[in-house]
Scaffold this motif. Structure first.
Motif, short mmCIF file in Angstrom:
data_model
loop_
_atom_site.label_atom_id
_atom_site.label_comp_id
_atom_site.label_asym_id
_atom_site.label_seq_id
_atom_site.Cartn_x
_atom_site.Cartn_y
_atom_site.Cartn_z
N PHE A 1 -40.00 8.11 12.49
CA PHE A 1 -39.00 8.58 13.44
C PHE A 1 -39.50 8.45 14.88
O PHE A 1 -38.81 7.95 15.78
CB PHE A 1 -38.69 10.04 13.12
CG PHE A 1 -37.70 10.68 14.06
CD1 PHE A 1 -36.35 10.42 13.93
CD2 PHE A 1 -38.13 11.54 15.05
CE1 PHE A 1 -35.44 11.02 14.78
CE2 PHE A 1 -37.22 12.14 15.91
CZ PHE A 1 -35.87 11.88 15.78
N ARG B 1 -38.08 5.99 17.85
CA ARG B 1 -37.62 6.52 19.13
C ARG B 1 -38.36 5.85 20.29
O ARG B 1 -37.75 5.44 21.27
CB ARG B 1 -37.87 8.04 19.18
CG ARG B 1 -36.83 8.84 18.44
CD ARG B 1 -35.78 9.33 19.41
NE ARG B 1 -34.51 9.57 18.75
CZ ARG B 1 -33.94 10.77 18.62
NH1 ARG B 1 -34.54 11.84 19.09
NH2 ARG B 1 -32.77 10.89 18.03
N GLU C 1 -32.79 1.99 17.26
CA GLU C 1 -33.85 2.68 16.51
C GLU C 1 -33.87 2.21 15.06
O GLU C 1 -34.93 2.10 14.45
CB GLU C 1 -33.60 4.19 16.57
CG GLU C 1 -33.83 4.77 17.96
CD GLU C 1 -33.34 6.21 18.09
OE1 GLU C 1 -32.92 6.80 17.09
OE2 GLU C 1 -33.40 6.73 19.22
N TYR D 1 -37.03 0.12 11.27
CA TYR D 1 -37.42 0.37 9.88
C TYR D 1 -37.60 -0.90 9.05
O TYR D 1 -38.59 -1.01 8.31
CB TYR D 1 -36.46 1.37 9.23
CG TYR D 1 -36.59 2.74 9.85
CD1 TYR D 1 -37.65 3.57 9.53
CD2 TYR D 1 -35.70 3.18 10.82
CE1 TYR D 1 -37.82 4.82 10.12
CE2 TYR D 1 -35.84 4.43 11.42
CZ TYR D 1 -36.90 5.24 11.07
OH TYR D 1 -37.05 6.46 11.67
N ARG E 1 -42.98 14.16 6.10
CA ARG E 1 -42.75 12.96 6.90
C ARG E 1 -43.62 11.81 6.42
O ARG E 1 -44.75 12.00 5.98
CB ARG E 1 -43.11 13.24 8.36
CG ARG E 1 -42.19 14.22 9.02
CD ARG E 1 -42.83 14.71 10.29
NE ARG E 1 -41.84 15.40 11.14
CZ ARG E 1 -42.15 15.96 12.30
NH1 ARG E 1 -43.38 15.90 12.75
NH2 ARG E 1 -41.22 16.56 13.00
N GLU F 1 -35.32 5.71 4.44
CA GLU F 1 -35.93 5.96 5.74
C GLU F 1 -34.88 6.21 6.82
O GLU F 1 -35.09 7.04 7.71
CB GLU F 1 -36.85 4.80 6.14
CG GLU F 1 -38.21 4.91 5.48
CD GLU F 1 -39.20 3.92 6.02
OE1 GLU F 1 -40.09 4.34 6.78
OE2 GLU F 1 -39.10 2.73 5.69
N HIS G 1 -34.47 9.57 8.94
CA HIS G 1 -34.39 9.52 10.41
C HIS G 1 -33.24 10.41 10.89
O HIS G 1 -33.39 11.19 11.83
CB HIS G 1 -34.18 8.07 10.86
CG HIS G 1 -34.06 7.90 12.35
ND1 HIS G 1 -35.08 7.39 13.11
CD2 HIS G 1 -33.06 8.20 13.21
CE1 HIS G 1 -34.71 7.37 14.39
NE2 HIS G 1 -33.48 7.85 14.48
N GLU H 1 -34.05 14.08 10.43
CA GLU H 1 -35.02 14.47 11.45
C GLU H 1 -34.33 14.69 12.81
O GLU H 1 -34.54 15.69 13.49
CB GLU H 1 -36.08 13.37 11.56
CG GLU H 1 -37.25 13.69 12.46
CD GLU H 1 -38.28 14.58 11.78
OE1 GLU H 1 -38.57 14.34 10.58
OE2 GLU H 1 -38.81 15.48 12.44
N LEU I 1 -29.25 4.67 16.55
CA LEU I 1 -29.76 3.91 15.40
C LEU I 1 -29.27 2.46 15.46
O LEU I 1 -29.97 1.54 15.09
CB LEU I 1 -29.27 4.54 14.09
CG LEU I 1 -30.18 5.55 13.41
CD1 LEU I 1 -29.45 6.17 12.23
CD2 LEU I 1 -31.47 4.92 12.96
#
Lengths: 114, 198
Positions: free
Chosen positions: A34, A38, A50, A54, A79, B34, B38, B41, B61
């Protein structure tokens, strides 16, 4: 694939440097996904959003340049942390060296006729 | 999934899942996981019902299409094993290679990320041994018909053969043979198609 994007040299360049940039963010120590997403999206111009961080992390993991561990978090669910492997560190060092050369060469050519 | 915001998250993840097309199962699951983590979170800093805040999170995102493009564009770099090419052939015909060729094919199949779990189960179960099984079946049928053939000397030998070749109803035997022949062929074609798309 967005047609035309393949011909955009900046998009191509960005694609090439995003991975080493992730490795560089991990040089100081492990980070969780995360946080990485960011920061990478925050610097602007490196990734589309963002979320695209991944798939990039997944690719680095498959190439065994990074590895993941789970850690309990004070608030919320555990996490997933990413850290550099020895192979990832070597790849990053090699890239940094090549990038210096590359940047110097491109700058010299671009500014040569001024 | 009762509130509007939860539904918003579910919709986003569903759209992403739809875009991921041919991405292999494990990679796909992990990516969806994931992205979901995210969102969880990011939402911790928000009121659970804060729709505007959630929209900002999803906006940061990025479009599911953009994430999928990054993931799928990266797919060739995952470098599918070279052995993938022979897997459909081994699953189909490997049984004739000392019987172990099929087994080798199945091991390669299960160790490759190219195919999803359901492809692997399908190829393993339909039909174990590939085309070896129907050939063995045919061999037994042939032997049986040969026996009855020898019992009827003279002209009508041929008709005797076909009616007595299978002890159980003939249509059933033919159907079984067809299934065991067509099954492995269709499965092999399917495996090859999945491989080419990956």
């Amino acid at each position: 694939m967005v047609a035309g994007e393949d011909r955009d040299p900046v998009a191509q360049l960005r694609r090439g440097v995003a991975e080493p940039c992730v490795l560089a963010l991990l040089r100081a120590g492990e980070r969780y996904g995360f946080d990485l997403a960011r920061e990478l999206a925050g610097v602007g111009g490196l990734v589309a959003g963002e979320g695209t961080v991944y798939p990039l992390l997944a690719r680095l993991r498959r190439r065994q340049l990074v590895e993941t561990t789970w850690k309990e978090s004070a608030q919320g669910p555990p996490r997933r942390y990413y850290r550099l492997t020895a192979k990832g560190k070597a790849e990053l060092d090699a890239f940094v060296e090549q990038w210096r050369q590359f940047r110097f060469t491109v700058d010299a050519v671009l500014e040569g006729d001024r | 999934m009762s509130t509007r915001t939860d539904r918003g998250v579910a919709d986003y993840l569903e759209r992403l899942d739809d875009c991921l097309g041919t991405l292999p199962g494990a990679t796909r699951r992990q990516l969806l996981e994931e992205i979901a983590e995210h969102i969880v979170e990011a939402r911790q800093a928000l009121d659970p019902e804060d729709e505007v805040g959630l929209l900002a999170i999803l906006d940061a995102l990025g479009d599911p299409e953009a994430i999928a493009e990054e993931a799928l564009g990266a797919a060739p770099i995952t470098a599918a094993p070279r052995s993938d090419v022979v897997v459909p052939w081994l699953v189909l015909l490997g049984g004739f290679v000392f019987g172990v060729g099929w087994l080798v094919g199945i091991i390669l199949l299960w160790s490759s990320a190219t195919w999803r779990l359901r492809d692997k189960l399908l190829a393993t179960l339909v039909v174990p041994g590939g085309l070896l099984l129907p050939v063995l079946l045919l061999g037994m049928g042939g032997a049986a018909s040969a026996c009855t053939g020898s019992g009827g000397p003279g002209l009508p030998t041929v008709t005797h053969c076909s009616t007595h070749g299978f002890v159980l109803p003939l249509p059933l035997g033919i159907a079984a043979l067809l299934v065991t022949v067509l099954g492995p062929i269709l499965v092999a074609v399917h495996l090859d198609r999945v491989r080419r798309r990956a």
